[in-house]
Enzyme design. Sequence first.
Site, PDB file in Angstrom:
ATOM      1  N   ARG A 176      -4.081 -18.613  -8.360  1.00  0.00           N
ATOM      2  CA  ARG A 176      -6.023 -18.828  -7.800  1.00  0.00           C
ATOM      3  C   ARG A 176      -5.586 -20.082  -7.549  1.00  0.00           C
ATOM      4  NH1 ARG A 176      -4.876 -14.131  -6.998  1.00  0.00           N
ATOM      5  NH2 ARG A 176      -5.237 -12.208  -7.305  1.00  0.00           N
ATOM      6  N   SER A 250     -13.390 -10.915  -8.963  1.00  0.00           N
ATOM      7  CA  SER A 250     -12.894 -10.480 -10.963  1.00  0.00           C
ATOM      8  C   SER A 250     -13.354 -12.370 -10.902  1.00  0.00           C
ATOM      9  CB  SER A 250     -11.556 -11.202 -10.887  1.00  0.00           C
ATOM     10  OG  SER A 250     -10.800 -10.185  -9.573  1.00  0.00           O
ATOM     11  N   GLU A 347     -12.227 -17.909 -12.900  1.00  0.00           N
ATOM     12  CA  GLU A 347     -12.368 -17.537 -11.934  1.00  0.00           C
ATOM     13  C   GLU A 347     -12.820 -18.203 -10.937  1.00  0.00           C
ATOM     14  OE1 GLU A 347      -9.346 -14.889 -10.222  1.00  0.00           O
ATOM     15  OE2 GLU A 347     -10.686 -15.323  -8.059  1.00  0.00           O
TER      16      GLU A 347
HETATM   17  P1  FAD Z   1     -17.041 -19.831  -0.819  1.00  0.00           P
HETATM   18  O1  FAD Z   1     -17.710 -18.961  -1.610  1.00  0.00           O
HETATM   19  O2  FAD Z   1     -18.429 -20.319   0.223  1.00  0.00           O
HETATM   20  O3  FAD Z   1     -16.868 -21.105  -1.221  1.00  0.00           O
HETATM   21  C1  FAD Z   1     -15.604 -21.098  -2.614  1.00  0.00           C
HETATM   22  C2  FAD Z   1     -15.577 -22.352  -2.912  1.00  0.00           C
HETATM   23  O4  FAD Z   1     -15.275 -23.331  -2.585  1.00  0.00           O
HETATM   24  C3  FAD Z   1     -16.393 -23.573  -3.705  1.00  0.00           C
HETATM   25  O5  FAD Z   1     -15.923 -24.448  -4.113  1.00  0.00           O
HETATM   26  C4  FAD Z   1     -17.211 -23.812  -1.955  1.00  0.00           C
HETATM   27  O6  FAD Z   1     -17.732 -25.333  -2.488  1.00  0.00           O
HETATM   28  C5  FAD Z   1     -15.444 -24.385  -1.291  1.00  0.00           C
HETATM   29  N1  FAD Z   1     -15.178 -24.279  -0.480  1.00  0.00           N
HETATM   30  C6  FAD Z   1     -15.470 -23.461   1.043  1.00  0.00           C
HETATM   31  N2  FAD Z   1     -15.749 -23.584   2.311  1.00  0.00           N
HETATM   32  C7  FAD Z   1     -14.961 -25.126   2.257  1.00  0.00           C
HETATM   33  C8  FAD Z   1     -14.375 -25.010   2.614  1.00  0.00           C
HETATM   34  N3  FAD Z   1     -13.852 -25.524   4.050  1.00  0.00           N
HETATM   35  N4  FAD Z   1     -13.591 -26.522   2.439  1.00  0.00           N
HETATM   36  C9  FAD Z   1     -13.367 -27.167   1.532  1.00  0.00           C
HETATM   37  N5  FAD Z   1     -13.480 -26.003  -0.124  1.00  0.00           N
HETATM   38  C10 FAD Z   1     -13.731 -24.571   0.551  1.00  0.00           C
HETATM   39  N6  FAD Z   1     -11.065 -13.296  -4.649  1.00  0.00           N
HETATM   40  C11 FAD Z   1      -9.090 -13.190  -4.447  1.00  0.00           C
HETATM   41  O7  FAD Z   1      -7.649 -14.165  -4.214  1.00  0.00           O
HETATM   42  N7  FAD Z   1      -8.681 -11.903  -3.767  1.00  0.00           N
HETATM   43  C12 FAD Z   1      -9.612 -10.656  -3.772  1.00  0.00           C
HETATM   44  O8  FAD Z   1      -9.069  -9.937  -3.752  1.00  0.00           O
HETATM   45  C13 FAD Z   1     -10.686 -11.129  -4.063  1.00  0.00           C
HETATM   46  N8  FAD Z   1     -11.393 -10.109  -3.971  1.00  0.00           N
HETATM   47  C14 FAD Z   1     -13.397  -9.803  -3.713  1.00  0.00           C
HETATM   48  C15 FAD Z   1     -13.524  -9.243  -3.329  1.00  0.00           C
HETATM   49  C16 FAD Z   1     -14.870  -8.889  -3.787  1.00  0.00           C
HETATM   50  C17 FAD Z   1     -16.152  -7.888  -3.779  1.00  0.00           C
HETATM   51  C18 FAD Z   1     -15.972 -10.661  -4.216  1.00  0.00           C
HETATM   52  C19 FAD Z   1     -17.381 -10.867  -4.075  1.00  0.00           C
HETATM   53  C20 FAD Z   1     -15.025 -11.936  -4.093  1.00  0.00           C
HETATM   54  C21 FAD Z   1     -13.768 -11.506  -4.086  1.00  0.00           C
HETATM   55  N9  FAD Z   1     -12.789 -12.561  -4.314  1.00  0.00           N
HETATM   56  C22 FAD Z   1     -11.038 -12.281  -4.006  1.00  0.00           C
HETATM   57  C23 FAD Z   1     -13.238 -14.120  -3.828  1.00  0.00           C
HETATM   58  C24 FAD Z   1     -13.343 -14.865  -2.901  1.00  0.00           C
HETATM   59  O9  FAD Z   1     -13.858 -13.797  -1.795  1.00  0.00           O
HETATM   60  C25 FAD Z   1     -12.486 -15.344  -2.347  1.00  0.00           C
HETATM   61  O10 FAD Z   1     -12.591 -16.492  -3.790  1.00  0.00           O
HETATM   62  C26 FAD Z   1     -12.780 -16.457  -1.508  1.00  0.00           C
HETATM   63  O11 FAD Z   1     -11.511 -17.175  -0.515  1.00  0.00           O
HETATM   64  C27 FAD Z   1     -13.820 -17.212  -1.042  1.00  0.00           C
HETATM   65  O12 FAD Z   1     -15.099 -17.306  -0.033  1.00  0.00           O
HETATM   66  P2  FAD Z   1     -16.346 -17.978  -0.111  1.00  0.00           P
HETATM   67  O13 FAD Z   1     -15.866 -19.042   1.707  1.00  0.00           O
HETATM   68  O14 FAD Z   1     -16.898 -17.116   0.504  1.00  0.00           O
HETATM   69  O15 FAD Z   1     -16.182 -18.801  -0.612  1.00  0.00           O
HETATM   70  P1  NAP Z   2      -5.840  -3.332 -10.515  1.00  0.00           P
HETATM   71  O1  NAP Z   2      -4.309  -1.965  -9.663  1.00  0.00           O
HETATM   72  O2  NAP Z   2      -6.397  -1.467 -11.397  1.00  0.00           O
HETATM   73  O3  NAP Z   2      -4.340  -4.142 -11.540  1.00  0.00           O
HETATM   74  C1  NAP Z   2      -5.285  -5.276 -12.552  1.00  0.00           C
HETATM   75  C2  NAP Z   2      -4.428  -5.766 -13.040  1.00  0.00           C
HETATM   76  O4  NAP Z   2      -3.008  -5.773 -13.409  1.00  0.00           O
HETATM   77  C3  NAP Z   2      -4.521  -6.701 -11.556  1.00  0.00           C
HETATM   78  O5  NAP Z   2      -5.447  -7.697 -11.892  1.00  0.00           O
HETATM   79  C4  NAP Z   2      -3.137  -7.718 -10.926  1.00  0.00           C
HETATM   80  O6  NAP Z   2      -3.135  -8.814 -11.233  1.00  0.00           O
HETATM   81  C5  NAP Z   2      -2.276  -6.452 -12.083  1.00  0.00           C
HETATM   82  N1  NAP Z   2      -1.240  -6.177 -11.395  1.00  0.00           N
HETATM   83  C6  NAP Z   2      -1.142  -4.790 -11.544  1.00  0.00           C
HETATM   84  N2  NAP Z   2      -0.090  -4.670 -11.066  1.00  0.00           N
HETATM   85  C7  NAP Z   2       0.666  -5.084 -10.928  1.00  0.00           C
HETATM   86  C8  NAP Z   2       2.470  -5.590 -10.879  1.00  0.00           C
HETATM   87  N3  NAP Z   2       2.744  -4.808  -9.675  1.00  0.00           N
HETATM   88  N4  NAP Z   2       2.072  -6.566 -10.986  1.00  0.00           N
HETATM   89  C9  NAP Z   2       1.703  -7.543 -11.648  1.00  0.00           C
HETATM   90  N5  NAP Z   2       0.909  -7.595 -12.215  1.00  0.00           N
HETATM   91  C10 NAP Z   2       0.095  -5.952 -11.661  1.00  0.00           C
HETATM   92  O7  NAP Z   2      -6.496  -4.510  -9.688  1.00  0.00           O
HETATM   93  P2  NAP Z   2      -7.685  -4.229  -9.011  1.00  0.00           P
HETATM   94  O8  NAP Z   2      -8.839  -4.372  -9.943  1.00  0.00           O
HETATM   95  O9  NAP Z   2      -7.524  -3.068  -8.763  1.00  0.00           O
HETATM   96  O10 NAP Z   2      -7.198  -5.576  -8.149  1.00  0.00           O
HETATM   97  C11 NAP Z   2      -6.378  -5.335  -7.337  1.00  0.00           C
HETATM   98  C12 NAP Z   2      -5.828  -6.520  -6.404  1.00  0.00           C
HETATM   99  O11 NAP Z   2      -6.838  -6.843  -5.777  1.00  0.00           O
HETATM  100  C13 NAP Z   2      -5.420  -7.786  -7.243  1.00  0.00           C
HETATM  101  O12 NAP Z   2      -3.941  -8.072  -7.242  1.00  0.00           O
HETATM  102  C14 NAP Z   2      -6.515  -8.288  -7.432  1.00  0.00           C
HETATM  103  O13 NAP Z   2      -6.271  -9.512  -8.324  1.00  0.00           O
HETATM  104  C15 NAP Z   2      -7.322  -8.275  -6.261  1.00  0.00           C
HETATM  105  N6  NAP Z   2      -8.929  -8.436  -6.708  1.00  0.00           N
HETATM  106  C16 NAP Z   2      -9.153  -9.934  -6.750  1.00  0.00           C
HETATM  107  C17 NAP Z   2     -10.506  -9.849  -6.620  1.00  0.00           C
HETATM  108  C18 NAP Z   2     -10.951 -11.842  -6.478  1.00  0.00           C
HETATM  109  O14 NAP Z   2     -12.413 -11.746  -6.440  1.00  0.00           O
HETATM  110  N7  NAP Z   2     -10.026 -12.611  -7.372  1.00  0.00           N
HETATM  111  C19 NAP Z   2     -11.207  -9.155  -7.100  1.00  0.00           C
HETATM  112  C20 NAP Z   2     -10.399  -7.912  -6.953  1.00  0.00           C
HETATM  113  C21 NAP Z   2      -9.701  -7.359  -6.128  1.00  0.00           C
HETATM  114  P3  NAP Z   2      -3.935  -9.778 -10.338  1.00  0.00           P
HETATM  115  O15 NAP Z   2      -4.810  -9.897  -9.972  1.00  0.00           O
HETATM  116  O16 NAP Z   2      -2.455 -10.873 -11.039  1.00  0.00           O
HETATM  117  O17 NAP Z   2      -2.586  -9.514  -8.589  1.00  0.00           O
END
Ligand code: FAD
Ligand code: NAP
Length: 351
Positions: A176, A250, A347
């Site tokens: 991340r 998250s 994050e």
């Molecule tokens: P924004 O919120 O618009 O911006 C985020 C940051 O990036 C800000 O600082 C902004 O200034 C900057 N930014 C945006 N666009 C640019 C650009 N073109 N150039 C430079 N800087 C920029 N994330 C995960 O990694 N894994 C997941 O599974 C995941 N699941 C999610 C589930 C839900 C329900 C939600 C709400 C979020 C989740 N996220 C997840 C977080 C998010 O969706 C991601 O981080 C996504 O990439 C953000 O994109 P955005 O366009 O909405 O960014």
């Molecule tokens: P989950 O399956 O309940 O698992 C809980 C946590 O354990 C996750 O955060 C994941 O870490 C870790 N995990 C599970 N299985 C794993 C494996 N085999 N090896 C290593 N790590 C493991 O998680 P969840 O909340 O439903 O999310 C599922 C996936 O979607 C995850 O990868 C999560 O990161 C992603 N997600 C991200 C966001 C976001 O905003 N960043 C939001 C929703 C979901 P990791 O998170 O490191 O993968």
Amino acid sequence: MNSILEHVSLKPYNTFGIDAHARYLAEFSTPDELAALLSWGSRSAPKAEGRQGTDVWPVLVLGGGSNILFTRDVDGLVLRNRIEGIDLIDEDEDYVYVQVGAGESWHGFVEHCLARDWAGVENLSLIPGSVGAAPMQNIGAYGVEIKDVFQELQAWSYADGRIYTFSLNDCAFGYRESVFKRQYRGEFVILTVTFRLPKKPVLHTEYGAIREELERMGVREPGIRDVSKAVIAIRRGRLPDPAEIGNAGSFFKNPTVPDEQFEALQAEFPEIVGYRNTGTDTTKIAAGWMIEQCGLKGYRHGDAGVHARQALVLVNYGGATGREIYELSEEIVVSVRQKFGVDLEREVNVF
Ligand code: FAD
Ligand code: NAP
């Protein structure tokens, strides 16, 4: 030049639904439009603010607003990235190379790939937001990160107005993390991202509940569309939909600690959930589990809360301010530190 709106609520533009305001809001669809808006901003800002000399406004580029928490108004220029286009630019025996405009929706891009049998992004289905923000934190889910399919990106430099190409190494992707979230924070606008997508899929079904979901679906020999469907079903079942309740996914990263520290925690808390980071002497701890153990799952303070099914997600029940969500996150950090001696890192990007 594109129209510039003044004193605009950002509520529709962030998935937390925080009612912060932008002094100015505009959209750009090309690098030239971006340059024109920034040039307008630097000419107008100090005068309009009654400031002198070198004071400049903050400029904030927004994609889908799904990874940001506004704790204050933006006394400057908010620019919504609308650069479009998904272009197959090259192909060899094993891969297709696809250049995507930063303003495209991430999930829209995933669907585009699935429809053409381009593999590699199926585990990243249904992640909200734009393609341009995806490299910011090397988005990841279910064992796949965009670094696994990343070729290069183009980014516009605020410092000299030139466009630079960043290779995989240049981006220094981590968990991340990327250079854009760290040392180059606020210095570049990502314009396009090019992906290298395998023609022959290597499926990752071992993570989380994917395999069980495929079984439940009755799929014995899954393809990329099945994996995508499984991921979508799991996510819909577990994660709050921002259209119904404000959230940014998250809120915290899963912290990584030295194995020794994890083993000491395991002795005290035998149920602790951790995953060894292969090739290192460290373990990733599920932050959601620790938050739950602190008794905070489902906790609510005013309209700011910890989601009842997924403790890693903070939610806005409607009228919370960004400050209130931030204060709740601070309470969580303190509780987890007191109980486990582990520091949680946010994050979500806090503005
Ligand atoms: P924004 O919120 O618009 O911006 C985020 C940051 O990036 C800000 O600082 C902004 O200034 C900057 N930014 C945006 N666009 C640019 C650009 N073109 N150039 C430079 N800087 C920029 N994330 C995960 O990694 N894994 C997941 O599974 C995941 N699941 C999610 C589930 C839900 C329900 C939600 C709400 C979020 C989740 N996220 C997840 C977080 C998010 O969706 C991601 O981080 C996504 O990439 C953000 O994109 P955005 O366009 O909405 O960014
Ligand atoms: P989950 O399956 O309940 O698992 C809980 C946590 O354990 C996750 O955060 C994941 O870490 C870790 N995990 C599970 N299985 C794993 C494996 N085999 N090896 C290593 N790590 C493991 O998680 P969840 O909340 O439903 O999310 C599922 C996936 O979607 C995850 O990868 C999560 O990161 C992603 N997600 C991200 C966001 C976001 O905003 N960043 C939001 C929703 C979901 P990791 O998170 O490191 O993968």
